[in-house]
Design a protein around this motif. Structure first.
Motif: not given
Length: 185
Positions: A95-116
């Motif tokens: 899954y993509a997790v989106t981080f949006a920094c309010g002070s810079t307006g920068t948005s970045r994605n980090v992947n998160l994996t789900i396991t059993g």
């Protein structure tokens, strides 16, 4: 005599670059000058587990969104928050997790994996590097759109573009008239 004809073109080019320089510094949509570095710990988790969300480099409030947990806010002055993964998250999915920094307006994605397996609590593990991957598997179909390739209209960029077009047209007209005038003499 030839060098004199090139001088107006050089002057027009320098003027265009001067107009464009301020907008180039402003128009870094990917936040290239930002030190914003979001993290998820652990980066591989079971459904129902808890993750620690980090917003290193963001001095303001950071909003974290994903399809597998509720929207989480990392308050200004703090660098982490926790989120609980939905129990119905699909095992083996990324899954993509989106981080949006309010002070810079920068948005970045980090992947998160789900396991059993059993759920786990946050433990110190290597963090993932922010990516711009479009391979995240999200339940409910594809989220269509331009993928961040198109932002809002920036008047400084529009003005700089118009100035470049006008400069190019003026330069072409100048040289066309000069060439015609030289042939008459």
């Amino acid at each position: 005599m030839r060098a004199i004809r090139v001088a107006p073109l050089a002057l027009l080019g320098a003027s265009a670059l001067t107009l464009l320089a301020p907008s180039a510094a402003h128009a870094a949509p990917d936040g290239a000058t930002s030190t914003f570095n979001p993290t998820i710990t652990p980066s591989v988790i079971a459904p129902g587990g808890r993750v620690t969300l980090g917003a290193g480099g963001c001095t303001g409030e950071t909003t974290v969104t994903s399809g597998i947990f509720d929207t989480t806010t990392i308050p200004s002055g703090s660098t982490t928050a926790t989120a609980t993964i939905d129990t119905d998250a699909r095992r083996g999915a990324v899954y993509a997790v989106t981080f949006a920094c309010g002070s810079t307006g920068t948005s970045r994605n980090v992947n998160l994996t789900i396991t059993g397996g059993a759920t786990s609590t946050p433990t110190p593990t290597p963090t993932t590097v922010p990516t711009a991957s479009s391979t995240a598997l999200v339940p409910g179909g594809v989220r269509g759109g331009l993928g961040g390739s198109s932002g809002g209209t920036d008047t400084v960029e529009v003005a700089a573009g118009a100035a470049l077009v006008a400069t190019a047209a003026a330069g072409a007209l100048y040289f066309a008239r000069r060439r015609t005038a030289d042939r008459r003499h």
